[in-house]
Scaffold this active site. Structure first.
Site, PDB file in Angstrom:
ATOM      1  N   LYS A 166       0.838  -1.199   0.000  1.00  0.00           N
ATOM      2  CA  LYS A 166       0.000   0.000   0.000  1.00  0.00           C
ATOM      3  C   LYS A 166       0.873   1.249   0.000  1.00  0.00           C
ATOM      4  CE  LYS A 166      -1.689   2.957   2.752  1.00  0.00           C
ATOM      5  NZ  LYS A 166      -1.823   4.095   1.835  1.00  0.00           N
ATOM      6  N   GLU A 219       9.679   0.802  10.600  1.00  0.00           N
ATOM      7  CA  GLU A 219      10.749   1.767  10.333  1.00  0.00           C
ATOM      8  C   GLU A 219      10.114   3.131  10.511  1.00  0.00           C
ATOM      9  OE1 GLU A 219      13.701   0.752   9.856  1.00  0.00           O
ATOM     10  OE2 GLU A 219      13.614  -1.211   8.898  1.00  0.00           O
ATOM     11  N   CYS A 243      13.810  10.100   6.783  1.00  0.00           N
ATOM     12  CA  CYS A 243      13.814   9.729   8.201  1.00  0.00           C
ATOM     13  C   CYS A 243      15.226   9.690   8.779  1.00  0.00           C
ATOM     14  CB  CYS A 243      13.150   8.372   8.350  1.00  0.00           C
ATOM     15  SG  CYS A 243      13.852   7.165   7.217  1.00  0.00           S
ATOM     16  N   GLU A 289      10.603  15.532  15.165  1.00  0.00           N
ATOM     17  CA  GLU A 289      10.972  15.384  13.761  1.00  0.00           C
ATOM     18  C   GLU A 289      10.247  16.465  12.943  1.00  0.00           C
ATOM     19  OE1 GLU A 289       9.609  11.823  11.681  1.00  0.00           O
ATOM     20  OE2 GLU A 289      11.653  11.578  10.941  1.00  0.00           O
TER      21      GLU A 289
HETATM   22  P1  NAD Z   1       2.570   8.343   7.833  1.00  0.00           P
HETATM   23  O1  NAD Z   1       2.841   7.553   9.025  1.00  0.00           O
HETATM   24  O2  NAD Z   1       1.544   9.386   7.897  1.00  0.00           O
HETATM   25  O3  NAD Z   1       2.181   7.419   6.576  1.00  0.00           O
HETATM   26  C1  NAD Z   1       2.935   6.301   6.213  1.00  0.00           C
HETATM   27  C2  NAD Z   1       2.042   5.288   5.521  1.00  0.00           C
HETATM   28  O4  NAD Z   1       1.060   4.838   6.444  1.00  0.00           O
HETATM   29  C3  NAD Z   1       1.255   5.831   4.336  1.00  0.00           C
HETATM   30  O5  NAD Z   1       1.136   4.835   3.351  1.00  0.00           O
HETATM   31  C4  NAD Z   1      -0.098   6.125   4.925  1.00  0.00           C
HETATM   32  O6  NAD Z   1      -1.135   6.094   3.967  1.00  0.00           O
HETATM   33  C5  NAD Z   1      -0.242   4.984   5.897  1.00  0.00           C
HETATM   34  N1  NAD Z   1      -1.167   5.224   7.002  1.00  0.00           N
HETATM   35  C6  NAD Z   1      -1.624   6.404   7.485  1.00  0.00           C
HETATM   36  N2  NAD Z   1      -2.474   6.188   8.507  1.00  0.00           N
HETATM   37  C7  NAD Z   1      -2.547   4.860   8.686  1.00  0.00           C
HETATM   38  C8  NAD Z   1      -3.251   4.010   9.600  1.00  0.00           C
HETATM   39  N3  NAD Z   1      -4.041   4.502  10.543  1.00  0.00           N
HETATM   40  N4  NAD Z   1      -3.072   2.685   9.521  1.00  0.00           N
HETATM   41  C9  NAD Z   1      -2.241   2.156   8.590  1.00  0.00           C
HETATM   42  N5  NAD Z   1      -1.564   2.903   7.678  1.00  0.00           N
HETATM   43  C10 NAD Z   1      -1.713   4.239   7.728  1.00  0.00           C
HETATM   44  O7  NAD Z   1       3.997   8.915   7.473  1.00  0.00           O
HETATM   45  P2  NAD Z   1       4.323   9.992   6.380  1.00  0.00           P
HETATM   46  O8  NAD Z   1       4.036  11.334   6.943  1.00  0.00           O
HETATM   47  O9  NAD Z   1       3.688   9.626   5.127  1.00  0.00           O
HETATM   48  O10 NAD Z   1       5.906   9.776   6.256  1.00  0.00           O
HETATM   49  C11 NAD Z   1       6.772  10.462   7.014  1.00  0.00           C
HETATM   50  C12 NAD Z   1       7.245   9.656   8.192  1.00  0.00           C
HETATM   51  O11 NAD Z   1       7.821   8.419   7.775  1.00  0.00           O
HETATM   52  C13 NAD Z   1       8.315  10.372   8.949  1.00  0.00           C
HETATM   53  O12 NAD Z   1       8.064  10.307  10.314  1.00  0.00           O
HETATM   54  C14 NAD Z   1       9.579   9.603   8.612  1.00  0.00           C
HETATM   55  O13 NAD Z   1      10.595   9.689   9.564  1.00  0.00           O
HETATM   56  C15 NAD Z   1       9.053   8.238   8.437  1.00  0.00           C
HETATM   57  N6  NAD Z   1       9.951   7.438   7.599  1.00  0.00           N
HETATM   58  C16 NAD Z   1      10.707   6.480   8.189  1.00  0.00           C
HETATM   59  C17 NAD Z   1      11.585   5.721   7.441  1.00  0.00           C
HETATM   60  C18 NAD Z   1      12.445   4.667   8.093  1.00  0.00           C
HETATM   61  O14 NAD Z   1      12.990   3.843   7.393  1.00  0.00           O
HETATM   62  N7  NAD Z   1      12.566   4.654   9.404  1.00  0.00           N
HETATM   63  C19 NAD Z   1      11.680   5.924   6.070  1.00  0.00           C
HETATM   64  C20 NAD Z   1      10.892   6.901   5.491  1.00  0.00           C
HETATM   65  C21 NAD Z   1      10.016   7.642   6.277  1.00  0.00           C
END
Ligand code: NAD
Length: 493
Positions: A166, A241, A275, A376
């Site tokens: 997804k 992650e 991240c 962050e």
């Molecule tokens: P997010 O958590 O809002 O979304 C991530 C994914 O989760 C998306 O596909 C989103 O549609 C989905 N999602 C949203 N709500 C959900 C729910 N209730 N249940 C299941 N899935 C859901 O994150 P974002 O704002 O899109 O991305 C940024 C974040 O991701 C930052 O905090 C960043 O640090 C983190 N990140 C971490 C890594 C890593 O490897 N540690 C890599 C990239 C990004």
């Protein structure tokens, strides 16, 4: 030709509707995808495929991506504003190389091995099997959608699982292309399914679904906790992650110009929406002023502009929402007592006017208790903190709920390694940043995550261990069963 790889839900880009069967992705689409993945797993179309053949198909997916390098590089730029320079060799290049690494793991992984002989009470062989878990779900964010999907798809398929991916609803395009590449490579029907749609609907359904046996999530710490709670419903395996607040330590013996370049790269890749960014700069007091002077001078030469242009260093943010969030933090930093040591320019060209621009910003005079140093920001903002010595740098670096990445700049490798050993972080770069390598694990400690992606153990996260006890004696007289064998006879053993 009918597609074997399922794409459910209408994928929405900024300017077009593409992919899938045209329906908006919803919980029903998630259920359909899980049903297809479950049926494929039960039929054994993939788990019973020999690992060498699974490896061949993973290699073919990588080759299919490589054959469309320029087109897919441009698509990544269009999808989320990554600069062409980072989207090409870096993101797409990593995606291809990492798929090939997972293919190599499929060839070498110990899916079944015989362990030490068991000698009591009767001779038996121990067989250790590492079997696919079943249906996996991979939920990925918008910053590096293709690469982070590969980090889930690769080990899941190498190990013989089926998977539902997804993407974030802002960035579905490259995952639909990945599905197409897998289809062309001959992946059997139902093994890979891509469902687009909103996270709280589609992602939440996958995280709670009773037929999903493992969920691998990359995203914010907040949503990661929600996913973990939902996964508890049927005790799914979980890989998370999550966020980070990378501490970047510059020692007083560092090559300052090298460290200046690395610091800028460390916090400005993907306009700071990474991240593993180095967002807290910890400077030894004796070099603080000189380093900030050189950093500002170098930062002012960076080109902020059209991400398609190969000359561009820093592109736009993903959305108006992200821009507002980052600007709020810049204002907050000033309220908390930071000084803006540098704020770059944003493009003025009319054709770029609708981009979500935030200029690279360097905040000095920060302390580690400020919100700008603890939370962050996920944008092009660097927070500079002064420290007295290595011990204080380590203490400040570790004073964080996060522990994804950290870095040390020093010309003394022993000194840098000593600091690295003390840092609570899944990755430490010495005299570098952002260099992930498929041969080594990636992931976070503390609230930055759970489990590891990449590295030789990547398939362990996508397999269940099974112990098979194979009795070799087949001799009833030698049995010492506590229930059916009388005490006198049992005592003879
Ligand atoms: P997010 O958590 O809002 O979304 C991530 C994914 O989760 C998306 O596909 C989103 O549609 C989905 N999602 C949203 N709500 C959900 C729910 N209730 N249940 C299941 N899935 C859901 O994150 P974002 O704002 O899109 O991305 C940024 C974040 O991701 C930052 O905090 C960043 O640090 C983190 N990140 C971490 C890594 C890593 O490897 N540690 C890599 C990239 C990004």
């Amino acid at each position: 030709m009918a597609r074997r790889v399922r794409q459910l839900g209408g994928a929405r880009s900024r300017d077009q509707q593409v992919g899938g069967d045209g329906r908006p992705g919803d919980a029903t689409a998630a259920d359909e995808a899980v049903a297809a993945a479950t049926a494929a797993h039960v039929r054994g179309v993939w788990r019973l495929t020999p690992p060498a053949e699974r490896a061949r198909i993973l290699d073919a997916i990588a080759d299919n991506l490589a054959a469309r390098f320029d087109e897919l590089t441009a698509l990544q730029v269009r999808e989320n504003g990554a600069t062409a320079r980072s989207a090409g060799a870096f993101l797409l290049g990593y995606s291809i190389a990492h798929l090939k690494y997972f293919a190599s793991l499929a060839r070498s992984y110990a899916f079944e091995e015989t362990g030490p002989l068991i000698e009591a009470p009767t001779l038996a062989a121990g067989v250790l099997r590492r079997e696919p878990i079943g249906v996996c779900a991979g939920i990925v964010p918008w910053n590096f959608p293709l690469l982070l999907a590969v980090w889930k798809l690769g080990p899941a398929l190498a190990a013989g699982n089926t998977i539902v991916l997804k993407p974030d609803d802002q960035t579905p395009l490259t995952l639909l292309e990945l599905a197409g590449a897998a289809d062309e490579a001959g992946l059997p029907a139902g093994v890979l399914n891509v469902v687009t749609g909103p996270g709280p609907v589609v992602g939440a359904r996958l995280a709670e679904h009773p037929d999903v046996r493992k969920v691998a999530f990359t995203g914010s710490t907040e949503v990661g906790k929600t996913v973990m709670r939902a996964a508890a419903g049927n005790v799914k395996k979980v890989t998370l992650e999550l966020g980070g607040k990378g501490a970047n330590i510059v020692c007083d013996d560092a090559d300052l110009d090298l460290a200046v370049d690395g610091t800028l790269f460390g916090f400005l890749l993907m306009c700071g929406q990474a991240c593993e960014s180095g967002t807290r700069l910890l400077l030894h007091a004796s070099i603080h002023d000189e380093f900030v002077r050189r950093l500002v001078a170098r930062a002012s030469t960076l080109v902020v502009g059209d991400p398609m242009d190969a000359a561009t260093d820093v592109g736009p943010l993903i959305s108006a929402k992200q821009k507002a969030r980052v600007e709020k933090y810049v204002a907050l930093g000033q309220e908390e007592g930071c000084k803006i040591a540098f704020q770059g320019a944003t493009p003025t060209a009319p054709d770029l006017a609708d981009g979500h621009w935030v200029a690279p910003t360097i905040l000095t005079g920060a302390t580690n208790d400020m919100r700008v140093a603890r939370e962050e920001i996920f944008g092009p903002v660097l927070v500079v903190i002064k420290c007295a010595d290595d011990a204080e740098a380590v203490a400040i670096a570790n004073d964080s709920e996060y522990g994804l990445s950290a870095g040390v700049w020093s010309t003394d490798n022993e000194r840098a390694l000593a600091i690295a050993r003390e840092l609570e972080s899944g990755t430490v770069w010495i005299n570098d940043w952002h260099m992930v390598n498929a041969m080594y694990p990636f992931g976070g400690v503390k609230q930055s995550g759970l489990g590891r992606e990449l590295g030789p153990g990547a398939l362990d996260e996508y397999t269940e261990q099974k112990f098979v006890h194979l009795d070799m004696a087949n001799d009833r007289a030698k049995r010492v069963y506590a229930v059916v064998v009388p005490p006198a006879a049992a005592g003879r053993a």
